[in-house]
Design an enzyme around this catalytic site. Structure first.
Site, mmCIF file in Angstrom:
data_model
loop_
_atom_site.group_PDB
_atom_site.id
_atom_site.type_symbol
_atom_site.label_atom_id
_atom_site.label_comp_id
_atom_site.label_asym_id
_atom_site.label_seq_id
_atom_site.Cartn_x
_atom_site.Cartn_y
_atom_site.Cartn_z
ATOM 1 N N ASP A 329 22.831 11.304 -22.336
ATOM 2 C CA ASP A 329 24.098 12.013 -22.550
ATOM 3 C C ASP A 329 25.001 11.271 -23.544
ATOM 4 O O ASP A 329 24.901 10.052 -23.696
ATOM 5 C CB ASP A 329 24.846 12.160 -21.209
ATOM 6 C CG ASP A 329 25.093 10.823 -20.541
ATOM 7 O OD1 ASP A 329 24.173 9.979 -20.561
ATOM 8 O OD2 ASP A 329 26.199 10.604 -20.011
ATOM 9 N N GLU A 330 25.854 12.033 -24.153
ATOM 10 C CA GLU A 330 26.976 11.520 -24.952
ATOM 11 C C GLU A 330 26.583 10.393 -25.908
ATOM 12 O O GLU A 330 27.330 9.428 -26.070
ATOM 13 C CB GLU A 330 28.091 11.014 -24.011
ATOM 14 C CG GLU A 330 28.663 12.110 -23.145
ATOM 15 C CD GLU A 330 29.705 11.596 -22.150
ATOM 16 O OE1 GLU A 330 30.796 12.175 -22.120
ATOM 17 O OE2 GLU A 330 29.416 10.641 -21.399
HETATM 18 C C1 ACM Z 1 27.956 12.833 -18.009
HETATM 19 O O1 ACM Z 1 28.874 13.189 -17.257
HETATM 20 N N1 ACM Z 1 28.222 12.127 -19.105
HETATM 21 C C2 ACM Z 1 26.578 13.192 -17.733
#
Ligand code: ACM
Length: 514
Positions: A329-330
């Site tokens: 993620d991110e």
């Molecule tokens: C997330 O909340 N960055 C998966």
């Protein structure tokens, strides 16, 4: 005089009503709501003479029997014997039996038949017996959960409960990276989630602020990367023995541990520990703030993939479950043209250590292996891309299922970037209809994550987790056909006494009559 007499009887009547145990089985406010409850005449009473019988000589059944005996011991004072079944039960006995005749019950379902003589619990698999025991706990008066000796009677109204889950995957996630949580804290969380029949705990073991699992080939991950946390506190990490202890404790409660090592972003703790993981060969500073999206492993270096192979190799050997979570993620400072081949390579590494990948929804931008899973948290488009590649989805929509979102604008703890999640909002959604294009057949189950940027101890954890967790447990377990907020909130209100008996520091939402 007459008036005060009336007042007195009114008060007395109220007290009597509250003190009486339910006399009808269907009146019990079980969460998650079972498939069916049929009340019958009569009452079962647990006494000091009660036994717990198991069907056959089995170490696993013996362990489940002992779990039940231990759960009932502190409050009742009864040391119930666990014995192999030989003939007829006497009055007041429990019988825990495995029988594979009732295929509808599946791997986790159970049936409880309560008569004035005995409580008969059957299931196809040990996990079903364990789930049935969680229901039995809720059928007794709430004080059964207390850790000190209480006065009985310990009665359950007669009837039959049949029950099995909607989804096979019903999880929570705990972020131990932003703030570290000790082994005993994790065990308490495991016990609390188990009591609502949840069966997956995902541990977010690494992030920018901390690395929390010992890796023998890369010891600085914990000696440096584990040395701090958000706010600059001393952090911590699990030795491999401690991690194995958590895995075993969870397995005894039929809970699978899924370890996450987040990558290529959310990796500052690793980048601060080993300069060679950075493209410029310079170690970063340790980070104790709460920003996201600024770090990345160097995706063009061979050593990065050696590192990942070593880390996942050791983690795979410690983790009996089939999944390793790769985060994903991110990764805002990883170019997409680097991110995609990175995730593809990491999937190959995870397969090489004998496991399957779970990743946050961004990993669907890569080419998914046929057995990889996508965890939907933010972008429905990503999750749909995953579904189009044939992947199953774990539903963790931040706006509905994030346990670190504030209840409302007055909640001191938590964040609000995905909105406020009052108890009704957390409960009132259906994984199978939330996102057009993602139906029940595409969904493995649900998971409610707790990110710990603002959560520093168990009291704070419990305030955010309760009372929302029973709702997520019910979304995962009970059919949408039997779920509605009006009915649920009455049952949730009745959990009040159980929360108190278990000393859970919950948020007393005004929407619920406690
Ligand atoms: C997330 O909340 N960055 C998966």
């Amino acid at each position: 005089m007459f008036r005060s007499f009336l007042m007195f009887s009114f008060i007395a009547l109220q007290i009597t009503v509250i003190a009486l145990p339910p006399t009808e089985l269907s009146g019990s406010g079980i969460i998650p709501k079972p498939v069916s409850i049929i009340a019958a005449d009569g009452i079962f009473a647990l006494t000091e003479k009660s036994n717990i019988f198991i069907s056959g000589e089995s170490a696993e059944l013996m362990q489940i029997g002992k779990y039940l005996s231990q759960k009932l011991q502190p409050s009742t004072g009864f040391g119930l014997a666990v014995k192999t079944f030989e003939g007829k039960p006497a009055s007041g006995d429990f019988i825990l039996a495995i029988s594979s005749e009732d295929t509808q019950l599946g791997n986790e379902g159970y049936q409880i038949t309560i008569t004035p003589k005995a409580v008969n619990l059957i299931a196809n698999k040990p996990a079903g017996l364990f789930n049935g025991i969680q229901t039995i706990r809720q059928l007794f008066p709430a004080k059964i959960e207390m850790s000190t000796l209480q006065q009985g009677p310990w009665e359950i109204p007669a009837g039959i409960i049949r029950d099995y889950p909607e989804y096979p995957f019903r999880g929570v996630m705990l972020d131990v990276a932003r703030h570290f949580f000790q082994v005993d804290d994790v065990k308490r969380y495991i016990d609390l989630m188990a009591s609502y029949k949840m069966n997956v705990m995902h541990l977010h073991l690494s992030d920018d602020q901390g690395w929390r699992i010992e890796i023998k080939k890369w010891p600085k991950l914990t000696s440096i990367g584990g040395s701090t946390q958000v706010g600059g506190g001393k952090g911590g990490f699990y030795s491999q023995e401690q991690y194995s202890d958590i895995v075993k404790y969870a397995a005894e409660r039929f809970i699978m541990i899924i370890p996450e090592i987040d990558m290529p972003g959310h990796t500052n703790a690793a980048l601060a520990s080993y300069p060679e993981l950075n493209c410029n060969d310079k170690a970063t500073e340790l980070y104790t703030g709460t920003k996201v999206g600024f770090s990345s492993l160097c995706t063009s270096k061979e050593i990065t993939y050696q590192f990942i192979t070593d880390v996942f190799g050791e983690l795979a050997a410690l983790t009996p479950g089939p999944y390793l979570h790769i985060g994903g993620d991110e990764s805002h400072v990883t170019k997409l043209e680097d991110y995609i081949p990175f995730v593809n390579k990491v999937q190959t590494i995870v397969a090489s250590v004998g496991k399957q990948v779970i990743g946050w929804d961004e990993i669907a931008l890569s080419t998914l292996k046929p057995n990889s899973f996508v965890q939907f948290w933010a972008k429905a488009d990503n999750a749909i891309k995953g579904v189009k590649q044939g992947a199953k989805v774990i539903m963790s929509p931040a706006a509905n299922a994030y346990l670190d979102m504030k209840y409302n604008s007055t909640t001191n703890l938590g964040l609000n970037w995905a909105g406020y999640i009052e108890v009704d909002k957390g409960y009132s959604w259906d994984p199978a209809t939330l996102v057009p294009g993602i139906g029940k057949e595409n969904i493995l189950g649900i998971e409610a994550p707790l990110w710990s940027e603002t959560i520093t101890n168990m009291e704070e954890l419990e305030y955010m987790v309760f009372p929302r967790l029973p709702g997520y447990a019910e979304i995962g377990w009970s059919s949408p056909a039997v779920r509605n907020w009006q009915d649920y909130k009455t049952r949730l209100g009745k959990q009040n006494e159980r929360f108190k008996a278990l000393q859970i520091d919950y948020y007393p939402s005004k929407l619920v009559q406690w």
